[in-house]
Design an enzyme around this catalytic site. Structure first.
Site, PDB file in Angstrom:
ATOM      1  N   TYR A 262      33.645  38.480  32.096  1.00 32.32           N
ATOM      2  CA  TYR A 262      33.946  39.192  33.563  1.00 32.32           C
ATOM      3  C   TYR A 262      35.459  39.795  33.341  1.00 32.32           C
ATOM      4  CZ  TYR A 262      33.340  39.448  38.653  1.00 32.32           C
ATOM      5  OH  TYR A 262      33.168  39.786  39.873  1.00 32.32           O
TER       6      TYR A 262
ATOM      7  N   LYS B 232      39.328  39.763  40.993  1.00 35.17           N
ATOM      8  CA  LYS B 232      38.637  38.930  42.143  1.00 35.17           C
ATOM      9  C   LYS B 232      39.803  37.726  42.484  1.00 35.17           C
ATOM     10  CE  LYS B 232      34.592  40.485  42.853  1.00 35.17           C
ATOM     11  NZ  LYS B 232      34.405  41.322  44.160  1.00 35.17           N
TER      12      LYS B 232
END
Length: 255
Positions: A154, A161
């Site tokens: 990620y 995020k």
């Protein structure tokens, strides 16, 4: 869900395919009595085709959240369809492949900056663009993927995020006096177009299905969409700066 959003006027971003959380949110919102306006960028013909699968027709506004001109013109575009907004759904994220898939240490700033602009700063940009249309009681809801942990592959999207989660708290702080809430839904891994664009993302899937206390369906977007709709409704009038986990309980586990 019938009537939960009766009379609400909502702007929903991020409907690209009918496998997206945004599409499920728009569908549930309409079924719950809301008027829905969609935004799209780039392949608008694709958004138009997917929008036809909604229970009711929904107008589509072209919006590039990195464009000052698009953001400045958004209120007038919305007013062509409704006189205000009660809720906004931010379902927007993008990172170049060069900052994902194990390339954390090699990522260059220009590509990282793109990820942060589209995935993080745009939450604030969209909110402030919509402020002229919103009244006390309004709700802004975004989508995140648990940024309290570092996830394999990620990489910089995880950092983006984390920034999104912080930005939501700051929006909660600065918009609270206007009676506008800002909350996020943290969904578990789902087989969306966004997930498929991340190299190696499938390695999350088996662990989640096996370990989530409530179990986890990788193809079911409705639980996350229901949480978004609930936060858009009047049922959370004193909740802001919150992150609601819709992940089968996986986030609550240790080793």
């Amino acid at each position: 869900m019938s009537g939960l959003l009766a009379g609400k006027r909502l702007l929903v971003t991020g409907v690209i395919t009918d496998a997206s959380i945004a599409f499920s949110t728009a569908k549930l919102a309409q079924e719950s009595g809301a008027t829905v306006i969609l935004t799209g960028y780039g392949r608008l013909s694709l958004v138009e085709r997917i929008a036809k699968r909604l229970p009711q027709p929904a107008p589509i506004i072209e919006l590039d959240v990195t464009s000052p001109d698009h953001l400045a013109g958004l209120p007038d575009k919305v007013r062509e369809h409704t006189d205000g907004l009660d809720g906004v759904v931010h379902s927007i994220g993008f990172a170049p492949q060069s900052v994902l898939g194990g390339e954390f240490l090699n990522a260059q700033w220009d590509d990282v900056a793109t990820a942060l602009h589209v995935s993080t700063y745009s939450y604030k940009s969209l909110a402030t663009a919509c402020l002229p249309l919103m009244q006390p009681g309004g709700s802004i809801v975004g989508l995140t993927f648990d940024a309290t942990k570092a996830w394999p592959v990620y990489d910089w999207m995880g950092v983006a995020k984390a920034g999104l989660e912080s930005a939501s708290r700051y929006l909660a702080l600065h918009l609270g006096k206007q009676g506008i809430r800002s909350n996020l839904v943290s969904a578990g891994p789902l087989r969306t177009m966004a997930a498929k664009s991340i190299p190696g993302f499938e390695q999350f899937e088996d662990a989640w299905v096996e370990r989530a206390p409530l179990g986890w369906d990788l193809d079911d977007k409705e639980p996350a969409a229901k949480a978004v709709c609930a936060l858009l409704s009047d049922w959370f009038p004193a909740t802001t700066g919150e992150i609601v986990h819709v992940d089968g309980g996986y986030h609550a586990l240790g080793a």
